[in-house]
Every structure is written in C-alpha cells, then in structure tokens.
Design a protein around this motif. Sequence first.
Motif, PDB file in Angstrom:
ATOM      1  N   THR A  44       2.702  -0.415  16.037  1.00 34.93           N
ATOM      2  CA  THR A  44       2.936   0.796  16.308  1.00 34.93           C
ATOM      3  C   THR A  44       3.522   1.594  15.126  1.00 34.93           C
ATOM      4  O   THR A  44       4.309   1.086  14.616  1.00 34.93           O
ATOM      5  CB  THR A  44       3.968   0.955  17.610  1.00 34.93           C
ATOM      6  OG1 THR A  44       5.425  -0.006  16.957  1.00 34.93           O
ATOM      7  CG2 THR A  44       3.382   0.293  19.032  1.00 34.93           C
ATOM      8  N   GLU A  45       3.460   3.031  14.898  1.00 34.83           N
ATOM      9  CA  GLU A  45       3.860   3.644  13.945  1.00 34.83           C
ATOM     10  C   GLU A  45       5.168   3.986  14.037  1.00 34.83           C
ATOM     11  O   GLU A  45       5.573   4.557  15.035  1.00 34.83           O
ATOM     12  CB  GLU A  45       2.802   4.789  13.656  1.00 34.83           C
ATOM     13  CG  GLU A  45       2.930   5.555  12.361  1.00 34.83           C
ATOM     14  CD  GLU A  45       2.167   6.771  12.049  1.00 34.83           C
ATOM     15  OE1 GLU A  45       1.566   6.740  11.060  1.00 34.83           O
ATOM     16  OE2 GLU A  45       2.145   7.758  13.066  1.00 34.83           O
ATOM     17  N   THR A  46       5.992   3.574  12.988  1.00 30.35           N
ATOM     18  CA  THR A  46       7.495   3.702  13.155  1.00 30.35           C
ATOM     19  C   THR A  46       7.680   5.245  12.675  1.00 30.35           C
ATOM     20  O   THR A  46       6.995   5.862  11.947  1.00 30.35           O
ATOM     21  CB  THR A  46       8.233   2.822  12.405  1.00 30.35           C
ATOM     22  OG1 THR A  46       7.753   3.130  10.984  1.00 30.35           O
ATOM     23  CG2 THR A  46       8.036   1.583  12.509  1.00 30.35           C
ATOM     24  N   LYS A  47       8.853   5.658  12.737  1.00 30.75           N
ATOM     25  CA  LYS A  47       9.507   7.002  12.515  1.00 30.75           C
ATOM     26  C   LYS A  47       9.339   7.071  10.842  1.00 30.75           C
ATOM     27  O   LYS A  47       8.655   8.172  10.332  1.00 30.75           O
ATOM     28  CB  LYS A  47      10.780   7.228  12.789  1.00 30.75           C
ATOM     29  CG  LYS A  47      11.448   8.574  12.359  1.00 30.75           C
ATOM     30  CD  LYS A  47      12.873   8.606  12.671  1.00 30.75           C
ATOM     31  CE  LYS A  47      13.705   9.666  12.147  1.00 30.75           C
ATOM     32  NZ  LYS A  47      15.113   9.845  12.358  1.00 30.75           N
ATOM     33  N   GLU A  48       9.720   5.933  10.153  1.00 34.69           N
ATOM     34  CA  GLU A  48       9.440   5.961   8.726  1.00 34.69           C
ATOM     35  C   GLU A  48       7.997   5.866   8.421  1.00 34.69           C
ATOM     36  O   GLU A  48       7.642   6.571   7.268  1.00 34.69           O
ATOM     37  CB  GLU A  48       9.982   4.627   8.311  1.00 34.69           C
ATOM     38  CG  GLU A  48      11.651   4.793   8.279  1.00 34.69           C
ATOM     39  CD  GLU A  48      12.174   4.145   9.720  1.00 34.69           C
ATOM     40  OE1 GLU A  48      11.547   3.763  10.530  1.00 34.69           O
ATOM     41  OE2 GLU A  48      13.334   4.387   9.853  1.00 34.69           O
ATOM     42  N   ASP A  49       7.056   5.452   8.951  1.00 33.34           N
ATOM     43  CA  ASP A  49       5.706   5.321   8.607  1.00 33.34           C
ATOM     44  C   ASP A  49       5.287   6.999   8.703  1.00 33.34           C
ATOM     45  O   ASP A  49       4.526   7.365   7.536  1.00 33.34           O
ATOM     46  CB  ASP A  49       4.850   4.616   9.498  1.00 33.34           C
ATOM     47  CG  ASP A  49       5.151   3.098   9.488  1.00 33.34           C
ATOM     48  OD1 ASP A  49       5.533   2.420   8.370  1.00 33.34           O
ATOM     49  OD2 ASP A  49       4.883   2.367  10.419  1.00 33.34           O
ATOM     50  N   LYS A  50       5.686   7.498   9.807  1.00 34.63           N
ATOM     51  CA  LYS A  50       5.293   8.900   9.844  1.00 34.63           C
ATOM     52  C   LYS A  50       5.642   9.805   8.663  1.00 34.63           C
ATOM     53  O   LYS A  50       5.207  10.827   8.451  1.00 34.63           O
ATOM     54  CB  LYS A  50       5.722   9.503  11.204  1.00 34.63           C
ATOM     55  CG  LYS A  50       4.963   8.953  12.436  1.00 34.63           C
ATOM     56  CD  LYS A  50       5.673   9.330  13.784  1.00 34.63           C
ATOM     57  CE  LYS A  50       4.894   8.638  15.076  1.00 34.63           C
ATOM     58  NZ  LYS A  50       5.529   8.844  16.244  1.00 34.63           N
ATOM     59  N   GLU A  51       7.138   9.818   8.497  1.00 33.67           N
ATOM     60  CA  GLU A  51       7.530  10.384   7.367  1.00 33.67           C
ATOM     61  C   GLU A  51       6.995  10.154   5.976  1.00 33.67           C
ATOM     62  O   GLU A  51       6.563  10.841   5.429  1.00 33.67           O
ATOM     63  CB  GLU A  51       9.093  10.026   7.352  1.00 33.67           C
ATOM     64  CG  GLU A  51       9.984  10.609   8.235  1.00 33.67           C
ATOM     65  CD  GLU A  51      11.493  10.133   8.371  1.00 33.67           C
ATOM     66  OE1 GLU A  51      11.975   9.342   7.416  1.00 33.67           O
ATOM     67  OE2 GLU A  51      12.250  10.577   9.428  1.00 33.67           O
ATOM     68  N   ARG A  52       6.760   8.805   5.785  1.00 30.63           N
ATOM     69  CA  ARG A  52       5.981   8.547   4.361  1.00 30.63           C
ATOM     70  C   ARG A  52       4.666   9.111   4.367  1.00 30.63           C
ATOM     71  O   ARG A  52       4.051   9.653   3.514  1.00 30.63           O
ATOM     72  CB  ARG A  52       5.916   7.024   4.588  1.00 30.63           C
ATOM     73  CG  ARG A  52       6.086   6.452   3.235  1.00 30.63           C
ATOM     74  CD  ARG A  52       5.821   4.783   3.139  1.00 30.63           C
ATOM     75  NE  ARG A  52       7.102   4.333   3.688  1.00 30.63           N
ATOM     76  CZ  ARG A  52       7.401   3.542   4.961  1.00 30.63           C
ATOM     77  NH1 ARG A  52       6.605   3.204   5.535  1.00 30.63           N
ATOM     78  NH2 ARG A  52       8.664   3.140   5.016  1.00 30.63           N
ATOM     79  N   ALA A  53       3.943   9.045   5.674  1.00 28.04           N
ATOM     80  CA  ALA A  53       2.515   9.783   5.650  1.00 28.04           C
ATOM     81  C   ALA A  53       2.736  11.158   5.269  1.00 28.04           C
ATOM     82  O   ALA A  53       1.749  11.884   4.818  1.00 28.04           O
ATOM     83  CB  ALA A  53       2.021   9.387   7.039  1.00 28.04           C
ATOM     84  N   GLU A  54       3.788  11.935   5.929  1.00 30.92           N
ATOM     85  CA  GLU A  54       3.992  13.285   5.853  1.00 30.92           C
ATOM     86  C   GLU A  54       4.089  13.500   4.175  1.00 30.92           C
ATOM     87  O   GLU A  54       3.682  14.409   3.669  1.00 30.92           O
ATOM     88  CB  GLU A  54       5.139  13.953   6.510  1.00 30.92           C
ATOM     89  CG  GLU A  54       4.817  14.161   8.056  1.00 30.92           C
ATOM     90  CD  GLU A  54       6.112  14.282   8.889  1.00 30.92           C
ATOM     91  OE1 GLU A  54       6.944  14.527   8.278  1.00 30.92           O
ATOM     92  OE2 GLU A  54       5.731  14.443   9.958  1.00 30.92           O
ATOM     93  N   LEU A  55       4.969  12.755   3.527  1.00 31.37           N
ATOM     94  CA  LEU A  55       5.153  12.952   2.024  1.00 31.37           C
ATOM     95  C   LEU A  55       4.226  12.536   1.265  1.00 31.37           C
ATOM     96  O   LEU A  55       3.759  13.418   0.246  1.00 31.37           O
ATOM     97  CB  LEU A  55       6.465  11.587   1.698  1.00 31.37           C
ATOM     98  CG  LEU A  55       7.731  12.045   1.875  1.00 31.37           C
ATOM     99  CD1 LEU A  55       8.877  11.037   1.825  1.00 31.37           C
ATOM    100  CD2 LEU A  55       8.223  13.319   1.469  1.00 31.37           C
ATOM    101  N   VAL A  56       3.241  11.528   1.621  1.00 31.46           N
ATOM    102  CA  VAL A  56       2.054  11.484   1.006  1.00 31.46           C
ATOM    103  C   VAL A  56       1.136  12.590   1.216  1.00 31.46           C
ATOM    104  O   VAL A  56       0.595  13.165  -0.197  1.00 31.46           O
ATOM    105  CB  VAL A  56       1.172  10.362   1.604  1.00 31.46           C
ATOM    106  CG1 VAL A  56      -0.282  10.182   0.593  1.00 31.46           C
ATOM    107  CG2 VAL A  56       2.111   8.804   1.059  1.00 31.46           C
ATOM    108  N   THR A  57       1.059  13.226   2.447  1.00 30.97           N
ATOM    109  CA  THR A  57       0.417  14.412   2.441  1.00 30.97           C
ATOM    110  C   THR A  57       0.684  15.510   1.565  1.00 30.97           C
ATOM    111  O   THR A  57       0.020  16.379   0.830  1.00 30.97           O
ATOM    112  CB  THR A  57       0.061  15.040   3.933  1.00 30.97           C
ATOM    113  OG1 THR A  57      -0.582  13.914   4.611  1.00 30.97           O
ATOM    114  CG2 THR A  57      -0.794  16.117   4.074  1.00 30.97           C
ATOM    115  N   ALA A  58       1.988  15.857   1.543  1.00 33.56           N
ATOM    116  CA  ALA A  58       2.859  16.975   0.698  1.00 33.56           C
ATOM    117  C   ALA A  58       2.759  16.614  -0.786  1.00 33.56           C
ATOM    118  O   ALA A  58       2.244  17.549  -1.568  1.00 33.56           O
ATOM    119  CB  ALA A  58       4.167  16.979   0.973  1.00 33.56           C
TER     120      ALA A  58
END
Length: 115
Positions: A44-58
């Motif tokens: 399951t995707e954790t909160k940290e995984d989601k934040e990391r993915a957003e940072l990668v996109t940014a």
Amino acid sequence: MANTNNGITRVEALEAALNGDLNEQVVAKLKAMIAQYQKPTKKTETKEDKERAELVTAAVTAIKNAGHPVNTTWLMENVKGILTTQKAGAIMRIAIKNGDVTKTYDDKGKPIYSA
C-alpha cells in the motif's frame, strides 16, 4: 504449549521437522507456513510515498522548465519541499529509475540532471 487451532505451534513444527518427526500435524503446519510465505505481499502506498512522488513530479517539471541541466543545489533552491542536497539526490534517483531524468557530469565531475 500447543496451539488450539491446529494442535501444534510453528516452533514445535519446526523443531519436530529438525528432529525428523514428520507426523501428520507437523506436515500440515509446515505446509500452512509455506503457503503463507508464498502469498504475494500487498504494497500500500504510504503518505511518504505519495509525498515523494509529488516531489519527483515537481522536480522533473522544474528541470524541464529550466531548459538546461541542473544540479542538486539548483533543485534545492527551486523546488518547494526539497530542503537539502541529499533529498534532491534521492528524488533524482527515483526520477532516473522512472526514466524521467538523465544524469551526466559537469566539467568538475559533479552530477547534473536533464529532463
């Protein structure tokens, strides 16, 4: 020390198997253990995984908008949420793994990233 649902605990089953005592209960318990270990794990995707993915996109967007190769210091200064060069490097490793960014080196041997 016996488990009420199967009559034997995992430890007892393993000890019995090591001692060569492979009775019906031991074999059933060992087969159940193997079946459990072979089940695919649910990731399951954790909160940290989601934040990391957003940072990668940014970061990838910022690099594309820059129009030139950038280093980790530039990322730290231009991407909100990347506060250290170590974090920038970690984000870039993910972006490279995803195929969004390429890593090369400048004339001083320092890594630079292009999108």
